[in-house]
Design a protein around this motif. Structure first.
Motif, PDB file in Angstrom:
ATOM      1  N   TYR A 199      -3.236  21.169  -8.363  1.00  0.00           N
ATOM      2  CA  TYR A 199      -4.686  21.336  -8.319  1.00  0.00           C
ATOM      3  C   TYR A 199      -5.270  20.191  -9.132  1.00  0.00           C
ATOM      4  CZ  TYR A 199      -9.351  23.058  -9.537  1.00  0.00           C
ATOM      5  OH  TYR A 199     -10.707  23.178  -9.727  1.00  0.00           O
ATOM      6  N   VAL A 200      -6.091  19.355  -8.489  1.00  0.00           N
ATOM      7  CA  VAL A 200      -6.612  18.151  -9.133  1.00  0.00           C
ATOM      8  C   VAL A 200      -8.133  18.183  -9.070  1.00  0.00           C
ATOM      9  CG1 VAL A 200      -6.693  15.639  -9.078  1.00  0.00           C
ATOM     10  CG2 VAL A 200      -4.562  16.828  -8.488  1.00  0.00           C
ATOM     11  N   ALA A 201      -8.779  18.089 -10.246  1.00  0.00           N
ATOM     12  CA  ALA A 201     -10.238  18.110 -10.322  1.00  0.00           C
ATOM     13  C   ALA A 201     -10.763  16.729 -10.707  1.00  0.00           C
ATOM     14  CB  ALA A 201     -10.699  19.142 -11.342  1.00  0.00           C
ATOM     15  N   VAL A 202     -11.834  16.305 -10.034  1.00  0.00           N
ATOM     16  CA  VAL A 202     -12.473  15.016 -10.312  1.00  0.00           C
ATOM     17  C   VAL A 202     -13.968  15.245 -10.490  1.00  0.00           C
ATOM     18  CG1 VAL A 202     -12.892  12.666  -9.515  1.00  0.00           C
ATOM     19  CG2 VAL A 202     -10.779  13.841  -8.853  1.00  0.00           C
ATOM     20  N   PHE A 217      -8.743   7.075  -4.796  1.00  0.00           N
ATOM     21  CA  PHE A 217      -7.802   6.511  -3.828  1.00  0.00           C
ATOM     22  C   PHE A 217      -6.714   5.633  -4.445  1.00  0.00           C
ATOM     23  CE2 PHE A 217     -11.978   6.600  -1.374  1.00  0.00           C
ATOM     24  CZ  PHE A 217     -11.763   7.893  -0.921  1.00  0.00           C
ATOM     25  N   GLY A 218      -6.840   5.321  -5.743  1.00  0.00           N
ATOM     26  CA  GLY A 218      -5.858   4.455  -6.381  1.00  0.00           C
ATOM     27  C   GLY A 218      -6.187   2.983  -6.180  1.00  0.00           C
ATOM     28  N   HIS A 219      -5.387   2.106  -6.800  1.00  0.00           N
ATOM     29  CA  HIS A 219      -5.609   0.670  -6.613  1.00  0.00           C
ATOM     30  C   HIS A 219      -4.284  -0.080  -6.707  1.00  0.00           C
ATOM     31  CE1 HIS A 219      -6.100   1.093 -11.123  1.00  0.00           C
ATOM     32  NE2 HIS A 219      -5.174   0.127 -11.059  1.00  0.00           N
ATOM     33  N   GLU A 220      -4.282  -1.263  -6.118  1.00  0.00           N
ATOM     34  CA  GLU A 220      -3.128  -2.138  -6.194  1.00  0.00           C
ATOM     35  C   GLU A 220      -3.215  -2.999  -7.451  1.00  0.00           C
ATOM     36  OE1 GLU A 220      -0.607  -2.018  -4.297  1.00  0.00           O
ATOM     37  OE2 GLU A 220      -1.297  -1.024  -2.455  1.00  0.00           O
ATOM     38  N   LYS A 221      -2.092  -3.489  -7.881  1.00  0.00           N
ATOM     39  CA  LYS A 221      -2.052  -4.390  -9.022  1.00  0.00           C
ATOM     40  C   LYS A 221      -2.905  -5.619  -8.722  1.00  0.00           C
ATOM     41  CE  LYS A 221       1.128  -7.096 -11.887  1.00  0.00           C
ATOM     42  NZ  LYS A 221       2.546  -7.459 -12.143  1.00  0.00           N
ATOM     43  N   ARG A 230      -0.088  -1.018 -10.225  1.00  0.00           N
ATOM     44  CA  ARG A 230      -0.556  -0.112  -9.176  1.00  0.00           C
ATOM     45  C   ARG A 230      -0.814   1.275  -9.764  1.00  0.00           C
ATOM     46  NH1 ARG A 230       3.141   1.206  -3.990  1.00  0.00           N
ATOM     47  NH2 ARG A 230       2.290  -0.764  -3.216  1.00  0.00           N
ATOM     48  N   ARG A 231      -1.841   1.914  -9.265  1.00  0.00           N
ATOM     49  CA  ARG A 231      -2.154   3.275  -9.700  1.00  0.00           C
ATOM     50  C   ARG A 231      -2.347   4.180  -8.491  1.00  0.00           C
ATOM     51  NH1 ARG A 231      -7.518   5.703 -12.689  1.00  0.00           N
ATOM     52  NH2 ARG A 231      -6.659   7.775 -13.054  1.00  0.00           N
ATOM     53  N   GLU A 232      -1.739   5.346  -8.545  1.00  0.00           N
ATOM     54  CA  GLU A 232      -1.925   6.329  -7.481  1.00  0.00           C
ATOM     55  C   GLU A 232      -3.237   7.084  -7.706  1.00  0.00           C
ATOM     56  OE1 GLU A 232      -0.058   5.979  -5.196  1.00  0.00           O
ATOM     57  OE2 GLU A 232       1.913   5.366  -5.899  1.00  0.00           O
ATOM     58  N   GLY A 233      -4.026   7.257  -6.679  1.00  0.00           N
ATOM     59  CA  GLY A 233      -5.290   7.958  -6.798  1.00  0.00           C
ATOM     60  C   GLY A 233      -5.121   9.473  -6.789  1.00  0.00           C
ATOM     61  N   ARG A 234      -6.215  10.178  -7.082  1.00  0.00           N
ATOM     62  CA  ARG A 234      -6.167  11.629  -7.179  1.00  0.00           C
ATOM     63  C   ARG A 234      -5.850  12.300  -5.847  1.00  0.00           C
ATOM     64  NH1 ARG A 234      -7.853  14.121 -11.819  1.00  0.00           N
ATOM     65  NH2 ARG A 234      -7.775  12.646 -13.551  1.00  0.00           N
ATOM     66  N   PHE A 235      -6.241  11.679  -4.737  1.00  0.00           N
ATOM     67  CA  PHE A 235      -5.911  12.270  -3.436  1.00  0.00           C
ATOM     68  C   PHE A 235      -4.399  12.327  -3.245  1.00  0.00           C
ATOM     69  CE2 PHE A 235     -10.261  12.214  -2.097  1.00  0.00           C
ATOM     70  CZ  PHE A 235     -10.330  13.070  -0.993  1.00  0.00           C
ATOM     71  N   LEU A 236      -3.717  11.266  -3.633  1.00  0.00           N
ATOM     72  CA  LEU A 236      -2.271  11.236  -3.473  1.00  0.00           C
ATOM     73  C   LEU A 236      -1.592  12.172  -4.464  1.00  0.00           C
ATOM     74  CD1 LEU A 236      -0.264   9.877  -1.614  1.00  0.00           C
ATOM     75  CD2 LEU A 236       0.043   8.086  -3.330  1.00  0.00           C
ATOM     76  N   LYS A 240      -0.193  17.978  -0.826  1.00  0.00           N
ATOM     77  CA  LYS A 240       0.373  19.332  -0.665  1.00  0.00           C
ATOM     78  C   LYS A 240      -0.335  20.374  -1.542  1.00  0.00           C
ATOM     79  CE  LYS A 240       3.693  18.066   2.174  1.00  0.00           C
ATOM     80  NZ  LYS A 240       3.383  16.617   2.257  1.00  0.00           N
ATOM     81  N   GLY A 241      -1.466  19.948  -2.133  1.00  0.00           N
ATOM     82  CA  GLY A 241      -2.222  20.876  -2.973  1.00  0.00           C
ATOM     83  C   GLY A 241      -3.703  20.832  -2.664  1.00  0.00           C
ATOM     84  N   THR A 242      -4.515  20.913  -3.713  1.00  0.00           N
ATOM     85  CA  THR A 242      -5.972  21.005  -3.573  1.00  0.00           C
ATOM     86  C   THR A 242      -6.640  19.966  -4.457  1.00  0.00           C
ATOM     87  OG1 THR A 242      -5.790  23.403  -3.243  1.00  0.00           O
ATOM     88  CG2 THR A 242      -7.965  22.545  -3.834  1.00  0.00           C
ATOM     89  N   ILE A 243      -7.666  19.313  -3.911  1.00  0.00           N
ATOM     90  CA  ILE A 243      -8.490  18.419  -4.722  1.00  0.00           C
ATOM     91  C   ILE A 243      -9.896  19.004  -4.800  1.00  0.00           C
ATOM     92  CG2 ILE A 243      -9.155  16.903  -2.786  1.00  0.00           C
ATOM     93  CD1 ILE A 243      -9.028  14.570  -4.868  1.00  0.00           C
TER      94      ILE A 243
END
Length: 458
Positions: A199-202, A217-221, A230-236, A240-243
């Motif tokens: 469960y991820v809250a933004v 959405f994250g960003h590339e280096k 590189r950073r993975e965004g909250r959607f990723l 398999k869960g909830t945003i």
């Protein structure tokens, strides 16, 4: 109230004449009746068959009414019991109430008072049974996750939550600030098929447009200054869960376009990247804005609004569910008493009256803060008006606080406010307050105990 023709009463009195008189009177009122000549017979009958209410004498040969009351309550704590006595004994009254009696009647009985008390007791039992049935239904399939409320609007909301949570529908939670929108979102996730997933809250209002895009959405280096890896965004992260997108109404229009694509296609693209990534997430959103008005004003995309508003859940402001205030205040009182290592029993009538009449612009969050402040400042065992925030006292002293919306309250909620008003007008004198209300002092004392309110000197 249950219809009298379907309501079964047990009359317990060792005086045959008085017992038969009551049986005749109550039969005329349409109740189904049985009589018992003493406490032992009453206990035996209660084990054999169900009764909706018991009317029982307190002084009887053999087992007394108090003893029978305790045995019956041990066997069936839900049944309302009215105690009768020819002796105006305050100690006996207190003992009966503490043992679980609903109310206390003095012989010779006032028949109008008897009928009114029967109606109230049966109404109270009926409402309690409805609430229990609802809680049992929900608890079997639904974890409320700290959501507190028994007002009609909250009961309706919980029923809708129980139906929506197991689905995959996108949900838009609306309501004023401080009403508890994130609690609703967490409850949806907890009771969904995705509960074992993340469960991820933004908070969409807390970040600039560039940072929000990276957060989601994250960003590339090297995508921007400071993007050293590189950073993975909250959607990723929420795959398999909830945003949960809180304060969605604050999102800039340019970001709304990118979010719409993520919702429609269930795929994202990192900032500075050209690869699309599939994500499997359920989307929940919340706002304190009127998104229809935002759409009309050109500040929110209409297509995104319809994508988010598959199911809408509206949280009522606290001023529209006044009868939930005592439940919430006691919950917060216990929470902060434990946190601060204090022994706190409750609120004085004056303090509770102020809490019930305040308009609560900050809603549940403001109430929680007010109770925490009161506990921190409290020296005695009961919260008084002195420990409440000045804004609550000043708003009412200045005549700026509207009266509660009685049309949206239960009868019990209205009664609670009427009692506190009478006590306030009588400057805490229970006898005078009881006279103003047209009830006995012992009945007033019992009701104060039932509502978790007591005088600081009790």
């Amino acid at each position: 109230m249950a219809k009298p023709s379907k309501t079964r009463l047990l009359v317990v009195d060792d005086d045959p004449g008085h017992r038969n008189m009551l049986l005749t009177l109550l039969a005329d009122w349409g109740y189904r009746l049985e009589g018992a000549e003493d406490g032992e017979a009453a206990v035996a009958l209660c084990r054999e068959r169900p009764f909706d209410l018991i009317l029982m004498d307190v002084r009887m040969a053999g087992m007394s009414g108090i003893e029978a009351l305790k045995e019956i309550k041990a066997y069936n704590p839900a049944i309302p019991i009215l105690i009768m006595t020819a002796y105006s004994n305050v100690e006996t009254a207190v003992e009966a109430i503490k043992a679980g009696a609903y109310d206390y009647l003095t012989k010779p009985l006032d028949f109008d008072d008897l009928r009114l008390t029967l109606d109230r007791a049966l109404d109270h039992a009926s409402l309690r049974d409805e609430n229990k049935a609802l809680r049992d239904t929900l608890s079997a399939t639904f974890d409320q996750g700290g959501i507190i409320g028994q007002s009609p609007s909250m009961r309706q909301l919980m029923e809708l939550l129980a139906a929506v949570a197991p689905s995959e529908a996108t949900v838009l939670v609306t309501g004023e600030s401080g009403t508890g929108k994130e609690l609703i979102a967490r409850a949806i996730h907890t009771n969904s098929q995705r509960r074992k997933g993340p469960y991820v809250a933004v908070n969409c209002a807390a970040l600039t447009e560039t940072l929000l895009e990276s957060e989601l959405f994250g960003h590339e280096k090297g995508a921007f200054t400071g993007a050293e890896k590189r950073r993975e965004g909250r959607f990723l992260v929420a795959d398999k869960g909830t945003i949960f997108l809180d304060e969605i109404g604050e999102m800039p229009l340019a970001m709304q376009v990118k979010l719409l694509r993520a919702i429609q296609e269930r795929e994202i693209q990192r900032v500075g990247g050209d690869q699309t990534i599939k994500v499997d997430v359920r989307i929940l959103a919340a706002t304190n804005r009127d998104l229809k008005e935002e759409v009309e004003a050109g500040r929110f995309r209409q297509d995104l609004y319809y994508r988010l508003n598959v199911v809408s859940l509206a949280l009522p402001p606290l001023r529209e569910r006044v009868e939930d205030i005592p439940l919430l205040t006691m919950h917060f009182l216990n929470k902060f008493a434990i946190k601060n290592g204090k022994q706190v029993k409750g609120f004085t009538p004056g303090a509770m009256d102020k809490l019930l009449k305040y308009s609560w612009p900050g809603n549940v969050r403001e109430l929680e803060n007010a109770v925490e402040r009161a506990v921190v400042l409290l020296v005695g065992e009961y919260v008084t008006e002195r420990e409440l925030p000045p804004v609550i006292i000043q708003a009412q002293d200045g005549g700026q606080c509207p009266e509660p919306g009685f049309s949206n309250m239960t009868l019990e909620g209205v009664e609670r406010i009427a009692i506190l008003d009478a006590l306030d007008a009588a400057e805490g004198n229970k006898s005078e307050a009881a006279r103003r209300l047209g009830i006995t002092r012992k009945t007033l004392h019992a009701k104060l105990q039932r509502y978790g309110v007591a005088d600081a000197n009790d």
